[in-house]
Each structure stands twice: as structure tokens, then as C-alpha cells.
Design a protein around this motif. Sequence first.
Motif, PDB file in Angstrom:
ATOM      1  N   ILE A 334      16.085  82.474  30.976  1.00 33.62           N
ATOM      2  CA  ILE A 334      14.887  82.284  30.491  1.00 33.62           C
ATOM      3  C   ILE A 334      14.499  82.927  29.307  1.00 33.62           C
ATOM      4  O   ILE A 334      15.357  83.982  28.667  1.00 33.62           O
ATOM      5  CB  ILE A 334      13.713  82.811  31.426  1.00 33.62           C
ATOM      6  CG1 ILE A 334      13.824  84.227  31.744  1.00 33.62           C
ATOM      7  CG2 ILE A 334      13.891  81.877  32.749  1.00 33.62           C
ATOM      8  CD1 ILE A 334      12.876  84.720  32.415  1.00 33.62           C
ATOM      9  N   LYS A 420       8.341  80.686  28.246  1.00 29.21           N
ATOM     10  CA  LYS A 420       9.455  81.186  29.248  1.00 29.21           C
ATOM     11  C   LYS A 420      10.552  80.133  29.517  1.00 29.21           C
ATOM     12  O   LYS A 420      11.773  80.688  29.684  1.00 29.21           O
ATOM     13  CB  LYS A 420       8.741  81.668  30.287  1.00 29.21           C
ATOM     14  CG  LYS A 420       9.544  82.312  31.430  1.00 29.21           C
ATOM     15  CD  LYS A 420       8.698  82.623  32.775  1.00 29.21           C
ATOM     16  CE  LYS A 420       9.291  82.927  33.905  1.00 29.21           C
ATOM     17  NZ  LYS A 420       8.559  83.497  35.070  1.00 29.21           N
ATOM     18  N   GLU A 421      10.280  78.846  29.577  1.00 24.78           N
ATOM     19  CA  GLU A 421      11.169  77.855  30.005  1.00 24.78           C
ATOM     20  C   GLU A 421      12.211  77.526  28.898  1.00 24.78           C
ATOM     21  O   GLU A 421      12.945  76.653  29.118  1.00 24.78           O
ATOM     22  CB  GLU A 421      10.731  76.806  30.569  1.00 24.78           C
ATOM     23  CG  GLU A 421       9.637  77.076  32.020  1.00 24.78           C
ATOM     24  CD  GLU A 421       8.755  76.087  32.417  1.00 24.78           C
ATOM     25  OE1 GLU A 421       8.756  75.094  31.940  1.00 24.78           O
ATOM     26  OE2 GLU A 421       8.234  76.558  33.582  1.00 24.78           O
TER      27      GLU A 421
END
Length: 486
Positions: A334, A420-421
Amino acid sequence: MNKAPACIDQVSLWSQALGVTATQLRLMWRERRLLWLAVAVLLLASASVATNTARLAAQAQERRMVAEVEARLWDSQGVIDPHDAAHIGRAVPAPVRPLAVFDPGISDFVGSSVFIEGHAQNPAQHKPIEGGTAITRFGGFSAAWTLQVVAPVLIILAGFATMSGDVARARLQQELGAGASTLALTGGRLLALALAAGLVALIMIGVSLPAIILQGVGAAQLAALAAIGGIYLLYLLVFCALTVSASCLFSSARTTLIVLLGFWAVTTLLVPRVAPAVAETFEPTPSAPAFRSAVAVEAEQGVDVHDPSDKGLQAFEAELLARYNVSDVEDLPINLRGAQYEYGEELSTLLYNRHFDQLYDVYHKQEAVQRLFALLSPTISLQPWSRAFAGTDLDTHLSFLRGVEGYRYRLIQTLNQEIKEHKAPPGERYRADIATVTHDITYVPDPQRLSDVLAAQLPNFMILLAWVLFAFGLTCISALRLGQRL
């Protein structure tokens, strides 16, 4: 064996009372001064309703435009760093409450929009009363205020001499000599006064109804208006009964008038102004600078997601590496930066929520202190009910603030999760189309549930009902004492 005579006595009592009612209504109709005074009050209240309608329509249009402009500006950011969008923020306007036409409550004294952004919760801004436009000239004179303050005066002027005046003129002795009972004479006068007061209340609400319908209301708002109308009828019934009671207790009409006007001034003008000051003394509200300072001090002691050397942030990074069983942030599946922002937003939201909940708790304690004054003034128990069902009370405003905060948190965390992804190339920041990422995150005001409002206002209803029972009990006692005196 005695049932038939008892029934005949009850029928006779009701017949006498209705006859007295009809006579009193004719006398009140002939009293042109009261009639013209009532018409003048209704005209002023109608002017207030008209100006409130125009003002609310302007506010609704303005807030719709603000919402549209804010939505366009937000979507026009294009492809940028989602965290930059979180700091740009946007404004969320408060919905306009249609029943504010009848009872504006505190809606003019609280902010009409909230600016939302990352890492912070902002108070509502742009109070309508700060605008100072000409259309707010009748803002303090509403249909609700008329029924709360002015209508009791009309009741007193119409009924203060109903008994004491007749005693002074020996008319009451003649009626008693003709076979009438004091209960029938008192009950008939009370019924006449209550019918006149109820007519004024219904006209006042009827004047407001077209303006409310023009705001676009549904069944829930109409049911709320019915609840408001019912409580005002109870409230005016208190003054009707107390007026007749005082007229029975005092043989002089002048004394009756002085006592009733003193009671009116204390209960409708003095106590409603003293109660908030006393509540503020016992449960003081922190000043805005003190509140911001307390939040800032605690925030400085927390995690700073923008400072790589922050020990709390480093501890979170170590925990994240252990969770994914890697030794270097580059090996994380991540984006560390997005995870840090998500973690920091969660902590700051908990911090702000705790401080705001403490502030709201102070507000509710102040309301509890003010409710004690309802034992001295029926107006204190009436006002919260009227404002709550109109959607112009403190709880409705706090519900708006909590709803906006929920929307803010979902919006900011969606942006953080987007970072985050998606891992960006080394030395670069991830960018995304903000309109696409946040397309499904919208703010929808929570609908007012009448069952919740009723549950919250039940104590005020019970206190007002106690006032009704007290007033009727005093009327019966006064009628019996009058019979003994004569």
C-alpha cells in the motif's frame, strides 16, 4: 334510584353553561376595541409570515446556488493529489426548514453553512441575522411569538372582568338568584374565552399554512404543524383558565387586571429571559477562543502526519511494517503516505468529536436547567416544543452539524484511501480525478423523525399538561369559593 335526577342535574348544568357561553361570545363580539386589537395583531403576524416566507425563499435559493457552485468547484479540480483536495475543502449549506415561516426559533442565530476540510472540524458560519437586510425587519415578530406573548394579553383583556365585573355590578347575584350555579357560570365563561382564543390560534396557523405549503412540505411537516397547533391550544387554555380563576377570586376588576398582567409579564417576558442567563451561570459555555485553544493544545500533543520525525507517526509506520511482515516501506503493498493520512484523520476526528460532544453536553445541561423554570412559566415548556417540531431548535442544528461531520469524514477518508490503494512511482505523488473518486460521496440531510422529537419533548408536554390541570383545578376551587362568598 338517584341516577335519573343526577343525569337531569348534569344536563341542566351543561345547558346553563352553554347558555352562558353564547352570551359571553356575543358580549366579546360587541367589544369592538378587543376585536380591532385582535385584527391588528393578526395583520402584524400576517406581515411577519409574508416577510419570513420571502426571506426563507431567498435563503433557499441562495443555499441551492451555493451548493451548486461548491459542487462545480469541487469537480473542476481535475487530476490532482487527493490530499491537496482534502485541504481545499468545500462548504455545505444548511437546509431551510419550511416551518420556520411560523416559528423561526434559533435558526437566525446559528450558522447557515459549514466549511469542511481535512484534519479539522469547523463550526457553522454565516448567521442569517448578520446580514441585516431590510427583509428581516419583522424577523423577531413571528406568528409563534404572537401566540406566545400577545395572545395571552388578548385573553386577559377579554376575560378579566367576566366574573369580577359582574360581581361589582350585582349581575352575578341576579344570575344565581335565577337558579344558575357558579360552576355553570364559570364554566360557560371559560368555554367562551377558550373558543375565542382557539379561533385566534387557528387563524394564526391558517395564515401561516399557505406560506408553509409554498415552501414545499410533505406529510411529516404537516403532522409537525398539527402538533404545534395542539400545544398552542393547551398553552392558551392555561391563560383562559387562570384568567377566569382570577376573575372569580377578586371582587374588583381592576385588581384582577393588575394581577393577571403581572403574571403575564413575569411568565412570558421576564422568566424566558432570566432562565438562559441562570442556565449559563450554572453551566457556562466555553468561549470560542478557549474552545479552539483546548483543541489546539491537545492536537499538538497528538500525531502530526506531516512530520516524518513525529514519534507517533514512526510508531504507526513500525506497526504497519510488522502487520505486512516487511522491513522496508518500499515493500509495502500500500501507499504509506495514504495510510498515514487515514490514521491521522481518524485520530483528529476522535479528538474533535470528543471536544464537540463535551460542548453539546453543556448545551443540553443548560436546557435542563431552563426546563426547571417551566414550573414558573408555561412559556418555557411551550417554546422548546414549538421550535423542535418546526425544526428550528438547538437539537435540529446539532443534528445538521453531526450529519455534515459524518459526510466530511467519509469524504476525506475516501481521498486518503484512494492514495493508500495506489502507489506512485518513486519521487512522485499519486494523482487522481477528484470528481470520479468522490462521485458517490454525497451529503443528504437527515429527515426529521417526529417520533424522536416527541420523545425528546415529552417532559415539556407533561409540564404544560400539569399547568393545564393546575389552572382548571384553580378554576373549580375559585368557582366554589365564589358561591360561598355570594
